[in-house]
Design a protein around this motif. Structure first.
Motif, PDB file in Angstrom:
ATOM      1  N   HIS A 158      -3.765 -32.291  -1.467  1.00 21.93           N
ATOM      2  CA  HIS A 158      -3.632 -31.700  -0.141  1.00 21.93           C
ATOM      3  C   HIS A 158      -3.955 -30.212  -0.172  1.00 21.93           C
ATOM      4  CE1 HIS A 158      -1.533 -35.195   1.620  1.00 21.93           C
ATOM      5  NE2 HIS A 158      -1.158 -35.388   0.373  1.00 21.93           N
ATOM      6  N   ALA A 159      -4.321 -29.670   0.997  1.00 22.73           N
ATOM      7  CA  ALA A 159      -4.597 -28.239   1.136  1.00 22.73           C
ATOM      8  C   ALA A 159      -3.326 -27.509   1.559  1.00 22.73           C
ATOM      9  CB  ALA A 159      -5.681 -28.009   2.179  1.00 22.73           C
ATOM     10  N   VAL A 160      -3.075 -26.371   0.921  1.00 26.75           N
ATOM     11  CA  VAL A 160      -1.930 -25.514   1.229  1.00 26.75           C
ATOM     12  C   VAL A 160      -2.485 -24.144   1.588  1.00 26.75           C
ATOM     13  CG1 VAL A 160       0.134 -24.408   0.296  1.00 26.75           C
ATOM     14  CG2 VAL A 160      -0.410 -26.760  -0.356  1.00 26.75           C
ATOM     15  N   GLU A 161      -2.103 -23.630   2.742  1.00 21.73           N
ATOM     16  CA  GLU A 161      -2.570 -22.302   3.132  1.00 21.73           C
ATOM     17  C   GLU A 161      -2.039 -21.283   2.130  1.00 21.73           C
ATOM     18  OE1 GLU A 161      -3.030 -19.669   7.177  1.00 21.73           O
ATOM     19  OE2 GLU A 161      -1.943 -21.559   7.218  1.00 21.73           O
ATOM     20  N   ALA A 162      -2.933 -20.510   1.532  1.00 18.46           N
ATOM     21  CA  ALA A 162      -2.556 -19.553   0.484  1.00 18.46           C
ATOM     22  C   ALA A 162      -2.524 -18.139   1.061  1.00 18.46           C
ATOM     23  CB  ALA A 162      -3.530 -19.641  -0.685  1.00 18.46           C
ATOM     24  N   HIS A 163      -1.335 -17.606   1.189  1.00 20.56           N
ATOM     25  CA  HIS A 163      -1.174 -16.233   1.672  1.00 20.56           C
ATOM     26  C   HIS A 163      -1.169 -15.238   0.515  1.00 20.56           C
ATOM     27  CE1 HIS A 163      -0.394 -17.624   5.690  1.00 20.56           C
ATOM     28  NE2 HIS A 163       0.472 -18.493   5.208  1.00 20.56           N
ATOM     29  N   ARG A 164      -1.236 -15.770  -0.684  1.00 17.52           N
ATOM     30  CA  ARG A 164      -1.353 -14.962  -1.909  1.00 17.52           C
ATOM     31  C   ARG A 164      -2.189 -15.789  -2.884  1.00 17.52           C
ATOM     32  NH1 ARG A 164       4.960 -15.966  -2.879  1.00 17.52           N
ATOM     33  NH2 ARG A 164       4.761 -17.760  -4.221  1.00 17.52           N
ATOM     34  N   PRO A 165      -2.621 -15.217  -4.006  1.00 16.81           N
ATOM     35  CA  PRO A 165      -3.485 -15.968  -4.928  1.00 16.81           C
ATOM     36  C   PRO A 165      -2.861 -17.291  -5.363  1.00 16.81           C
ATOM     37  CG  PRO A 165      -3.392 -13.659  -5.557  1.00 16.81           C
ATOM     38  CD  PRO A 165      -2.379 -13.848  -4.462  1.00 16.81           C
ATOM     39  N   VAL A 171       4.253 -30.851  -1.051  1.00 14.92           N
ATOM     40  CA  VAL A 171       3.457 -30.980  -2.270  1.00 14.92           C
ATOM     41  C   VAL A 171       3.821 -29.892  -3.275  1.00 14.92           C
ATOM     42  CG1 VAL A 171       1.512 -32.012  -1.023  1.00 14.92           C
ATOM     43  CG2 VAL A 171       1.588 -29.547  -1.331  1.00 14.92           C
ATOM     44  N   GLN A 172       3.428 -30.115  -4.519  1.00 18.97           N
ATOM     45  CA  GLN A 172       3.577 -29.101  -5.565  1.00 18.97           C
ATOM     46  C   GLN A 172       2.195 -28.512  -5.824  1.00 18.97           C
ATOM     47  OE1 GLN A 172       5.251 -30.489  -9.234  1.00 18.97           O
ATOM     48  NE2 GLN A 172       5.727 -28.423  -9.894  1.00 18.97           N
ATOM     49  N   VAL A 173       2.096 -27.192  -5.773  1.00 17.49           N
ATOM     50  CA  VAL A 173       0.806 -26.510  -5.922  1.00 17.49           C
ATOM     51  C   VAL A 173       0.345 -26.549  -7.373  1.00 17.49           C
ATOM     52  CG1 VAL A 173      -0.382 -24.287  -5.719  1.00 17.49           C
ATOM     53  CG2 VAL A 173       1.223 -25.018  -3.942  1.00 17.49           C
ATOM     54  N   TRP A 174      -0.943 -26.824  -7.537  1.00 14.16           N
ATOM     55  CA  TRP A 174      -1.623 -26.778  -8.836  1.00 14.16           C
ATOM     56  C   TRP A 174      -2.623 -25.639  -8.761  1.00 14.16           C
ATOM     57  CZ3 TRP A 174      -2.538 -31.414 -12.317  1.00 14.16           C
ATOM     58  CH2 TRP A 174      -1.408 -32.244 -12.338  1.00 14.16           C
ATOM     59  N   GLY A 175      -2.243 -24.475  -9.237  1.00 16.58           N
ATOM     60  CA  GLY A 175      -3.065 -23.274  -9.122  1.00 16.58           C
ATOM     61  C   GLY A 175      -4.402 -23.335  -9.826  1.00 16.58           C
ATOM     62  N   SER A 208      -2.907 -18.758  -8.091  1.00 13.04           N
ATOM     63  CA  SER A 208      -2.238 -18.683  -9.397  1.00 13.04           C
ATOM     64  C   SER A 208      -0.774 -18.268  -9.250  1.00 13.04           C
ATOM     65  CB  SER A 208      -2.974 -17.718 -10.318  1.00 13.04           C
ATOM     66  OG  SER A 208      -2.989 -16.416  -9.746  1.00 13.04           O
ATOM     67  N   GLU A 209      -0.456 -17.481  -8.220  1.00 16.98           N
ATOM     68  CA  GLU A 209       0.934 -17.084  -7.975  1.00 16.98           C
ATOM     69  C   GLU A 209       1.744 -18.216  -7.364  1.00 16.98           C
ATOM     70  OE1 GLU A 209       1.448 -13.444  -5.814  1.00 16.98           O
ATOM     71  OE2 GLU A 209      -0.048 -12.393  -7.024  1.00 16.98           O
ATOM     72  N   LEU A 210       1.071 -19.168  -6.736  1.00 18.85           N
ATOM     73  CA  LEU A 210       1.744 -20.313  -6.125  1.00 18.85           C
ATOM     74  C   LEU A 210       1.901 -21.472  -7.097  1.00 18.85           C
ATOM     75  CD1 LEU A 210      -0.155 -20.414  -2.712  1.00 18.85           C
ATOM     76  CD2 LEU A 210       2.188 -19.648  -3.084  1.00 18.85           C
ATOM     77  N   ASP A 211       1.273 -21.397  -8.266  1.00 21.35           N
ATOM     78  CA  ASP A 211       1.246 -22.493  -9.222  1.00 21.35           C
ATOM     79  C   ASP A 211       2.656 -22.989  -9.525  1.00 21.35           C
ATOM     80  OD1 ASP A 211       0.027 -24.334 -10.840  1.00 21.35           O
ATOM     81  OD2 ASP A 211      -0.115 -23.002 -12.566  1.00 21.35           O
ATOM     82  N   GLY A 212       2.866 -24.278  -9.301  1.00 21.18           N
ATOM     83  CA  GLY A 212       4.151 -24.906  -9.576  1.00 21.18           C
ATOM     84  C   GLY A 212       5.125 -24.870  -8.406  1.00 21.18           C
ATOM     85  N   GLU A 213       4.818 -24.093  -7.381  1.00 18.19           N
ATOM     86  CA  GLU A 213       5.706 -23.986  -6.213  1.00 18.19           C
ATOM     87  C   GLU A 213       5.606 -25.243  -5.350  1.00 18.19           C
ATOM     88  OE1 GLU A 213       7.760 -21.401  -5.382  1.00 18.19           O
ATOM     89  OE2 GLU A 213       7.236 -20.411  -7.259  1.00 18.19           O
ATOM     90  N   ALA A 248      -4.875 -23.273  -1.382  1.00 17.23           N
ATOM     91  CA  ALA A 248      -4.486 -23.738  -2.709  1.00 17.23           C
ATOM     92  C   ALA A 248      -4.466 -25.262  -2.648  1.00 17.23           C
ATOM     93  CB  ALA A 248      -3.107 -23.189  -3.077  1.00 17.23           C
ATOM     94  N   VAL A 249      -4.311 -25.894  -3.796  1.00 21.21           N
ATOM     95  CA  VAL A 249      -4.284 -27.351  -3.871  1.00 21.21           C
ATOM     96  C   VAL A 249      -2.878 -27.800  -4.218  1.00 21.21           C
ATOM     97  CG1 VAL A 249      -5.156 -29.364  -5.111  1.00 21.21           C
ATOM     98  CG2 VAL A 249      -6.681 -27.468  -4.590  1.00 21.21           C
ATOM     99  N   GLY A 250      -2.380 -28.760  -3.445  1.00 15.17           N
ATOM    100  CA  GLY A 250      -1.069 -29.333  -3.720  1.00 15.17           C
ATOM    101  C   GLY A 250      -1.197 -30.805  -4.049  1.00 15.17           C
ATOM    102  N   PHE A 251      -0.291 -31.292  -4.863  1.00 19.69           N
ATOM    103  CA  PHE A 251      -0.286 -32.690  -5.274  1.00 19.69           C
ATOM    104  C   PHE A 251       0.987 -33.344  -4.756  1.00 19.69           C
ATOM    105  CE2 PHE A 251       0.612 -36.170  -8.258  1.00 19.69           C
ATOM    106  CZ  PHE A 251      -0.578 -36.860  -8.185  1.00 19.69           C
ATOM    107  N   ALA A 252       0.857 -34.433  -4.014  1.00 16.92           N
ATOM    108  CA  ALA A 252       2.014 -35.164  -3.492  1.00 16.92           C
ATOM    109  C   ALA A 252       2.341 -36.306  -4.439  1.00 16.92           C
ATOM    110  CB  ALA A 252       1.703 -35.700  -2.099  1.00 16.92           C
TER     111      ALA A 252
END
Length: 88
Positions: free
Chosen positions: A27-34, A51-55, A36-41, A5-9
């Protein structure tokens, strides 16, 4: 194949002795789920940045640009792949 996933610092506004601007905010975030489910995390990027994920973003596209974190590119293997060509 790993999924990222993509994260923004966001710039650290209070840190002493460090520049407020990050030249590589994506930044790159290892995605263990889709993604879109990480969006905003808030997640830990491959390089260790918080970072905050941008799904809606794709690491293959964002990481290939000038604002993608070089360490995340290296750790994700994106630096080893052929660069994306520009349409046009």
């Amino acid at each position: 194949m790993e999924s990222y996933a993509v994260g923004f610092a966001r710039p650290d506004r209070w840190s002493r002795g460090r520049p407020a601007e990050d030249g590589h905010p994506w930044h790159a975030v290892e995605a263990h789920r889709p993604a879109s489910e990480l969006d905003g995390e808030v997640e830990l990027a491959l390089c260790g940045a918080i970072v905050q994920v941008w799904g809606s973003q794709q690491w293959e596209r964002v990481g290939a640009g000038r604002s993608g974190c070089p360490e995340c590119r290296r750790l994700s293997g994106l630096a080893l792949r052929a660069p994306l060509s520009r349409a046009g």
